[in-house]
Motif scaffolding. Sequence first.
Motif, PDB file in Angstrom:
ATOM      1  N   VAL A 179      27.631  81.664  29.264  1.00 50.61           N
ATOM      2  CA  VAL A 179      28.202  80.516  28.558  1.00 50.61           C
ATOM      3  C   VAL A 179      28.555  79.459  29.607  1.00 50.61           C
ATOM      4  O   VAL A 179      29.081  79.785  30.677  1.00 50.61           O
ATOM      5  CB  VAL A 179      29.459  80.918  27.759  1.00 50.61           C
ATOM      6  N   ARG A 180      28.273  78.216  29.285  1.00 47.77           N
ATOM      7  CA  ARG A 180      28.665  77.124  30.188  1.00 47.77           C
ATOM      8  C   ARG A 180      30.192  77.150  30.315  1.00 47.77           C
ATOM      9  O   ARG A 180      30.894  77.022  29.305  1.00 47.77           O
ATOM     10  CB  ARG A 180      28.213  75.782  29.631  1.00 47.77           C
ATOM     11  N   PRO A 181      30.716  77.326  31.523  1.00 46.52           N
ATOM     12  CA  PRO A 181      32.177  77.435  31.683  1.00 46.52           C
ATOM     13  C   PRO A 181      32.940  76.274  31.061  1.00 46.52           C
ATOM     14  O   PRO A 181      34.006  76.474  30.482  1.00 46.52           O
ATOM     15  CB  PRO A 181      32.370  77.497  33.198  1.00 46.52           C
ATOM     16  N   GLU A 182      32.399  75.068  31.158  1.00 44.20           N
ATOM     17  CA  GLU A 182      33.091  73.901  30.599  1.00 44.20           C
ATOM     18  C   GLU A 182      33.066  73.874  29.072  1.00 44.20           C
ATOM     19  O   GLU A 182      33.795  73.105  28.453  1.00 44.20           O
ATOM     20  CB  GLU A 182      32.494  72.595  31.170  1.00 44.20           C
ATOM     21  N   ARG A 183      32.271  74.743  28.450  1.00 47.82           N
ATOM     22  CA  ARG A 183      32.177  74.815  26.992  1.00 47.82           C
ATOM     23  C   ARG A 183      32.767  76.115  26.442  1.00 47.82           C
ATOM     24  O   ARG A 183      32.683  76.377  25.246  1.00 47.82           O
ATOM     25  CB  ARG A 183      30.709  74.729  26.545  1.00 47.82           C
ATOM     26  N   LEU A 184      33.360  76.929  27.318  1.00 48.47           N
ATOM     27  CA  LEU A 184      33.822  78.259  26.913  1.00 48.47           C
ATOM     28  C   LEU A 184      34.865  78.201  25.803  1.00 48.47           C
ATOM     29  O   LEU A 184      34.779  78.951  24.834  1.00 48.47           O
ATOM     30  CB  LEU A 184      34.360  79.035  28.117  1.00 48.47           C
ATOM     31  N   GLU A 185      35.848  77.319  25.906  1.00 53.03           N
ATOM     32  CA  GLU A 185      36.883  77.255  24.862  1.00 53.03           C
ATOM     33  C   GLU A 185      36.280  76.932  23.502  1.00 53.03           C
ATOM     34  O   GLU A 185      36.646  77.536  22.488  1.00 53.03           O
ATOM     35  CB  GLU A 185      37.956  76.238  25.238  1.00 53.03           C
ATOM     36  N   GLU A 186      35.339  76.003  23.468  1.00 53.33           N
ATOM     37  CA  GLU A 186      34.699  75.654  22.204  1.00 53.33           C
ATOM     38  C   GLU A 186      33.850  76.813  21.681  1.00 53.33           C
ATOM     39  O   GLU A 186      33.835  77.101  20.487  1.00 53.33           O
ATOM     40  CB  GLU A 186      33.840  74.401  22.368  1.00 53.33           C
ATOM     41  N   TYR A 187      33.144  77.498  22.584  1.00 53.95           N
ATOM     42  CA  TYR A 187      32.351  78.660  22.191  1.00 53.95           C
ATOM     43  C   TYR A 187      33.239  79.723  21.542  1.00 53.95           C
ATOM     44  O   TYR A 187      32.916  80.259  20.486  1.00 53.95           O
ATOM     45  CB  TYR A 187      31.623  79.254  23.408  1.00 53.95           C
ATOM     46  N   ALA A 227      36.137  79.262  20.125  1.00 50.06           N
ATOM     47  CA  ALA A 227      36.631  78.746  18.850  1.00 50.06           C
ATOM     48  C   ALA A 227      35.585  78.910  17.752  1.00 50.06           C
ATOM     49  O   ALA A 227      35.928  79.210  16.597  1.00 50.06           O
ATOM     50  CB  ALA A 227      37.029  77.279  18.993  1.00 50.06           C
ATOM     51  N   ARG A 228      34.313  78.743  18.090  1.00 48.86           N
ATOM     52  CA  ARG A 228      33.247  78.897  17.104  1.00 48.86           C
ATOM     53  C   ARG A 228      33.101  80.344  16.620  1.00 48.86           C
ATOM     54  O   ARG A 228      32.479  80.604  15.605  1.00 48.86           O
ATOM     55  CB  ARG A 228      31.900  78.450  17.676  1.00 48.86           C
ATOM     56  N   HIS A 229      33.661  81.270  17.373  1.00 47.23           N
ATOM     57  CA  HIS A 229      33.588  82.689  16.999  1.00 47.23           C
ATOM     58  C   HIS A 229      34.875  83.186  16.348  1.00 47.23           C
ATOM     59  O   HIS A 229      35.035  84.382  16.130  1.00 47.23           O
ATOM     60  CB  HIS A 229      33.234  83.539  18.229  1.00 47.23           C
ATOM     61  N   THR A 230      35.786  82.266  16.036  1.00 42.88           N
ATOM     62  CA  THR A 230      37.066  82.644  15.461  1.00 42.88           C
ATOM     63  C   THR A 230      37.325  81.873  14.181  1.00 42.88           C
ATOM     64  O   THR A 230      38.087  80.914  14.193  1.00 42.88           O
ATOM     65  CB  THR A 230      38.205  82.378  16.477  1.00 42.88           C
ATOM     66  N   MET A 265      24.410  77.547  18.599  1.00 40.86           N
ATOM     67  CA  MET A 265      24.971  78.262  19.737  1.00 40.86           C
ATOM     68  C   MET A 265      24.203  77.999  21.032  1.00 40.86           C
ATOM     69  O   MET A 265      24.770  78.089  22.118  1.00 40.86           O
ATOM     70  CB  MET A 265      25.004  79.773  19.470  1.00 40.86           C
ATOM     71  N   ALA A 266      22.921  77.667  20.947  1.00 38.17           N
ATOM     72  CA  ALA A 266      22.081  77.510  22.140  1.00 38.17           C
ATOM     73  C   ALA A 266      22.663  76.523  23.147  1.00 38.17           C
ATOM     74  O   ALA A 266      22.553  76.729  24.360  1.00 38.17           O
ATOM     75  CB  ALA A 266      20.672  77.102  21.731  1.00 38.17           C
TER      76      ALA A 266
END
Length: 112
Positions: free
Chosen positions: A10-18, A20-23, A80-81
Amino acid sequence: MTRVCFQLQVRPERLEEYLARHTPVWPRMLEEIEASGRRNYSLFVRPDGMLIGYYETDSVEASQAYLDRSAIAAEWEAEMAEFFVALDGRPDQVATTLPEVFNLADQLAAAH
């Protein structure tokens, strides 16, 4: 039953958003994963974005074929890509699969 473990970054700068998309994940995507025959599915992620996934299935090929035909899975995977580093295709189709080198239950069964 086959156990499958895979890795993505996962792109570290996008981890929080990633995360959130799974919650939570879309309910209809959850239903598609289940309908594909995947069980005991989990994702684990390090703070640097290294993601490890695990699931069990009776047929990796049948499970993947089901998801390949699913419009819902195609939509989810397309969204997700953008979160992953260096992907050439859908995340569920190009993730690096890790070989299993040890399983306690298997070795205990073999030892008895």
